[in-house]
Scaffold this motif. Structure first.
Motif, PDB file in Angstrom:
ATOM      1  N   ASP A  49      27.247  63.393  41.287  1.00 45.75           N
ATOM      2  CA  ASP A  49      26.411  64.872  40.397  1.00 45.75           C
ATOM      3  C   ASP A  49      26.969  64.917  39.290  1.00 45.75           C
ATOM      4  O   ASP A  49      26.642  65.588  37.883  1.00 45.75           O
ATOM      5  CB  ASP A  49      27.035  65.514  41.035  1.00 45.75           C
ATOM      6  CG  ASP A  49      26.523  67.130  40.898  1.00 45.75           C
ATOM      7  OD1 ASP A  49      25.498  67.337  40.625  1.00 45.75           O
ATOM      8  OD2 ASP A  49      26.950  67.664  40.433  1.00 45.75           O
ATOM      9  N   TYR A  50      28.437  64.830  39.468  1.00 47.57           N
ATOM     10  CA  TYR A  50      29.352  64.781  37.666  1.00 47.57           C
ATOM     11  C   TYR A  50      28.997  63.987  36.346  1.00 47.57           C
ATOM     12  O   TYR A  50      28.733  64.737  35.505  1.00 47.57           O
ATOM     13  CB  TYR A  50      31.342  65.196  37.404  1.00 47.57           C
ATOM     14  CG  TYR A  50      31.580  64.743  36.471  1.00 47.57           C
ATOM     15  CD1 TYR A  50      31.765  66.664  35.777  1.00 47.57           C
ATOM     16  CD2 TYR A  50      31.529  63.964  35.727  1.00 47.57           C
ATOM     17  CE1 TYR A  50      32.096  66.649  34.499  1.00 47.57           C
ATOM     18  CE2 TYR A  50      32.613  64.648  34.248  1.00 47.57           C
ATOM     19  CZ  TYR A  50      32.344  65.248  33.910  1.00 47.57           C
ATOM     20  OH  TYR A  50      32.737  65.780  33.139  1.00 47.57           O
ATOM     21  N   VAL A  51      28.739  62.735  36.711  1.00 49.97           N
ATOM     22  CA  VAL A  51      28.358  61.616  35.514  1.00 49.97           C
ATOM     23  C   VAL A  51      26.923  61.737  35.139  1.00 49.97           C
ATOM     24  O   VAL A  51      26.475  61.867  34.340  1.00 49.97           O
ATOM     25  CB  VAL A  51      29.026  60.670  35.801  1.00 49.97           C
ATOM     26  CG1 VAL A  51      27.939  59.602  36.887  1.00 49.97           C
ATOM     27  CG2 VAL A  51      29.118  59.476  34.877  1.00 49.97           C
ATOM     28  N   THR A  52      26.008  61.856  36.000  1.00 54.38           N
ATOM     29  CA  THR A  52      24.441  62.588  36.081  1.00 54.38           C
ATOM     30  C   THR A  52      24.582  63.860  34.663  1.00 54.38           C
ATOM     31  O   THR A  52      23.643  63.543  34.314  1.00 54.38           O
ATOM     32  CB  THR A  52      24.067  62.389  36.787  1.00 54.38           C
ATOM     33  OG1 THR A  52      24.073  61.303  38.273  1.00 54.38           O
ATOM     34  CG2 THR A  52      22.092  63.015  36.517  1.00 54.38           C
ATOM     35  N   SER A 280      41.520  60.500  32.670  1.00 59.32           N
ATOM     36  CA  SER A 280      40.048  60.144  32.048  1.00 59.32           C
ATOM     37  C   SER A 280      39.722  60.419  30.799  1.00 59.32           C
ATOM     38  O   SER A 280      40.305  61.401  30.806  1.00 59.32           O
ATOM     39  CB  SER A 280      39.193  60.071  32.904  1.00 59.32           C
ATOM     40  OG  SER A 280      38.412  61.125  32.873  1.00 59.32           O
ATOM     41  N   HIS A 281      38.556  60.353  29.946  1.00 61.94           N
ATOM     42  CA  HIS A 281      38.294  60.699  28.622  1.00 61.94           C
ATOM     43  C   HIS A 281      37.161  61.203  29.024  1.00 61.94           C
ATOM     44  O   HIS A 281      35.538  60.341  29.550  1.00 61.94           O
ATOM     45  CB  HIS A 281      38.532  59.495  27.203  1.00 61.94           C
ATOM     46  CG  HIS A 281      37.965  58.669  27.035  1.00 61.94           C
ATOM     47  ND1 HIS A 281      36.506  59.049  26.405  1.00 61.94           N
ATOM     48  CD2 HIS A 281      38.784  57.687  27.951  1.00 61.94           C
ATOM     49  CE1 HIS A 281      35.908  57.150  26.909  1.00 61.94           C
ATOM     50  NE2 HIS A 281      36.948  56.450  27.153  1.00 61.94           N
ATOM     51  N   ALA A 296      32.115  58.112  34.013  1.00 60.35           N
ATOM     52  CA  ALA A 296      32.866  57.373  35.702  1.00 60.35           C
ATOM     53  C   ALA A 296      33.899  58.061  35.628  1.00 60.35           C
ATOM     54  O   ALA A 296      33.963  58.449  36.739  1.00 60.35           O
ATOM     55  CB  ALA A 296      32.402  56.503  35.574  1.00 60.35           C
ATOM     56  N   GLY A 297      34.477  57.350  34.667  1.00 58.82           N
ATOM     57  CA  GLY A 297      36.197  57.576  35.266  1.00 58.82           C
ATOM     58  C   GLY A 297      35.996  59.795  35.441  1.00 58.82           C
ATOM     59  O   GLY A 297      37.301  59.692  36.643  1.00 58.82           O
ATOM     60  N   PHE A 361      37.325  52.202  33.113  1.00 56.19           N
ATOM     61  CA  PHE A 361      37.154  50.876  33.353  1.00 56.19           C
ATOM     62  C   PHE A 361      36.092  50.747  33.962  1.00 56.19           C
ATOM     63  O   PHE A 361      35.065  50.083  34.409  1.00 56.19           O
ATOM     64  CB  PHE A 361      38.028  49.891  33.952  1.00 56.19           C
ATOM     65  CG  PHE A 361      38.477  48.774  33.433  1.00 56.19           C
ATOM     66  CD1 PHE A 361      37.970  48.190  31.974  1.00 56.19           C
ATOM     67  CD2 PHE A 361      38.086  47.624  34.074  1.00 56.19           C
ATOM     68  CE1 PHE A 361      37.625  46.860  31.759  1.00 56.19           C
ATOM     69  CE2 PHE A 361      38.186  45.975  33.454  1.00 56.19           C
ATOM     70  CZ  PHE A 361      38.054  45.427  32.573  1.00 56.19           C
ATOM     71  N   GLY A 362      34.954  51.868  33.613  1.00 59.37           N
ATOM     72  CA  GLY A 362      34.175  51.903  34.725  1.00 59.37           C
ATOM     73  C   GLY A 362      33.892  52.546  36.271  1.00 59.37           C
ATOM     74  O   GLY A 362      34.612  53.235  36.153  1.00 59.37           O
TER      75      GLY A 362
END
Length: 478
Positions: A49-52, A280-281, A296-297, A361-362
């Motif tokens: 949900d977050y990355v989308t 993450s960044h 994704a991170g 890293f993905g």
């Protein structure tokens, strides 16, 4: 001695006496909870949900851009909505970079367009572009060895060959030296511009961008990365023995701006001043939407911390930081978001950081766990290995030493680091390209990531293991 110590002398004494290693009740409960959380999050959708939402709402998020700033403000509200505490935005000054328009073409009787991407923070070409003959080098070292003045009025081209796809990404570092040092080395020889084969493992006609380096406060030359097929084409033409002239154009520019870190906590129940930091960044390059690098991170670390939050928190505080400005170099040695975060800590606050790890890293599966020197053969390692084995995570052959670019500053300041190592076979096909988009994320593999992070972080945060005190085991004398 705390009753919640997972891995200390009672276990060691049992081993020495040849007994099975009984865990006190709290230890057994902590381990059981780690296993429960591991399995529970495999059906969780927080990460996806977050990355989308992040990549769809904001698209690419170059460091310091309005898009990155808006994504940070939205992420802070998202974290508040999940129930995280002490959510705040930590701003810091930045020199931003805007790509503008870029082009490259082979000149002559049979002109051809080349597909290039300007290197991050590269300066623009003069108005009207640069037209010059190309000189090819097979390595950065060959460029460095070229006589002074030998490239006057020419374009330096380093074609060190294709990046080999490795699970651990180990081939990437040596080739990024070319991107960082190449423009300055070319300038020393009198070159007008610098080009290189993209640092990627794919054969797609999509160049990989990435930042170059400032030297004495400036980037000396316009720099470009060629897509792999175009690098092959140019190298074949040069191998035919005829001079090749290129035309390069870029309208890139820099500007004064700010970037920021987004910080959120799951406060510790018993020792809130002891912090397990997950990094993450938030920024990305401008060609794709920054899904694997590194939306994704952030998604993985947020989802892991949210699972611990829903459990009522651990004994220690779990902190999520979405760092800003990871991707770019700066004219001065101020560092990125990780540097800004370190500078904000008092000595006591820094000492309270007990463990840290980074996801950058993905989104593909975790295959091994690296722990600090001294912890690799500890009881913590044994229990973590047992908890992670059912989801395919094995002990790494080597200790984790560095973390990543974001947590690097606090690791160098003495904070122990762990590495949940991701499968990088396809990572460099995609990263820093227009192909870094949401559809490249495998939701099943990403949830395995979340499960590994959740279980390990729970084990570390719901204990009083002192990772700083762990020292390498000295084998007994023969």
């Amino acid at each position: 001695m705390s009753a919640r110590t997972l891995f200390v002398s009672a276990l060691a004494l049992a081993a020495v006496c040849g007994l099975s290693a009984p865990a006190v009740a709290q230890d057994a409960a902590t381990i059981a909870t780690a296993e429960q959380l591991r399995d529970q999050v495999l059906s969780d959708n927080v990460a996806l949900d977050y990355v989308t939402q992040l990549t769809t709402r904001f698209g690419p998020r170059p460091a310091g851009s309005p898009s990155e700033q808006a994504a940070a403000a939205w992420s802070a509200e998202y974290l508040k909505g999940l129930g995280f505490k002490n959510v705040r935005i930590q701003s810091f000054p930045l020199v931003g970079w805007e790509r503008g328009e870029e082009s490259a073409s082979i000149l002559g009787d049979h002109p051809q367009r080349l597909v290039v991407a300007a290197l991050g923070h590269s300066i623009p070409t003069p108005a009207g572009g640069i037209e010059a003959e190309v000189v090819r080098f097979a390595t950065l070292e060959a460029l460095i060895a070229a006589p002074a003045g030998s490239l006057t009025g020419k374009i330096a081209y380093v074609d060190a060959g294709q990046l080999v796809a490795n699970q651990d990404g180990s081939g990437y570092g040596p080739l990024t030296r070319i991107r960082g040092a190449g423009p300055n080395e070319a300038a020393k020889k009198g070159a007008l511009a610098f080009i290189m084969r993209s640092v990627g493992s794919d054969e797609h006609r999509m160049p990989h961008t990435g930042t170059t380096r400032y030297v004495d406060g400036k980037v000396p030359l316009p720099g470009f990365a060629l897509s792999a097929p175009d690098a092959d084409q140019l190298s074949r033409l040069l191998a035919m023995g005829e001079p090749v002239r290129l035309r390069l154009s870029s309208t890139a520019r820099t500007y004064e701006t700010t970037s920021q870190n987004v910080i959120a906590d799951v406060p510790g129940r018993a020792r809130p001043d002891e912090i397990v930091l997950l990094g993450s960044h938030l920024d990305s390059w401008d060609l794709g939407t920054g899904a694997i690098d590194d939306g994704a991170g952030g998604a993985i670390t947020i989802a892991a911390a949210k699972a611990i939050l829903d459990k009522g928190g651990a004994e220690r505080t779990v902190r999520v930081v979405l760092f800003g400005a990871e991707e770019v170099a700066q004219p001065t040695n101020t560092g990125n978001g990780g540097g800004a975060y370190l500078r904000s800590l008092s000595p006591a606050e820094l000492a309270g950081h007990v463990f840290t790890g980074e996801s950058d890293f993905g989104a593909d599966r975790i295959y091994s766990l690296g722990l600090p020197v001294g912890a690799q053969t500890s009881e913590f390692a044994r229990i973590a290995g047992r908890v992670l084995f059912p989801i395919g995570v094995l002990p790494a052959g080597q200790p984790e030493l560095n973390g990543g670019a974001d947590i690097g500053p606090i690791v160098q300041a003495g904070v122990p680091v762990f590495g949940l190592n991701q499968d990088g076979i396809r990572y460099f096909d995609l990263h820093h390209t227009a192909d870094d988009t949401l559809d490249k994320i495998d939701p099943v593999q990403m949830t395995q990531n979340v499960a590994a992070w959740t279980a390990l972080v729970w084990l570390a945060a719901d204990s009083d293991v002192d990772f700083r005190a762990m020292k390498p085991v000295t084998p007994p004398a023969p």
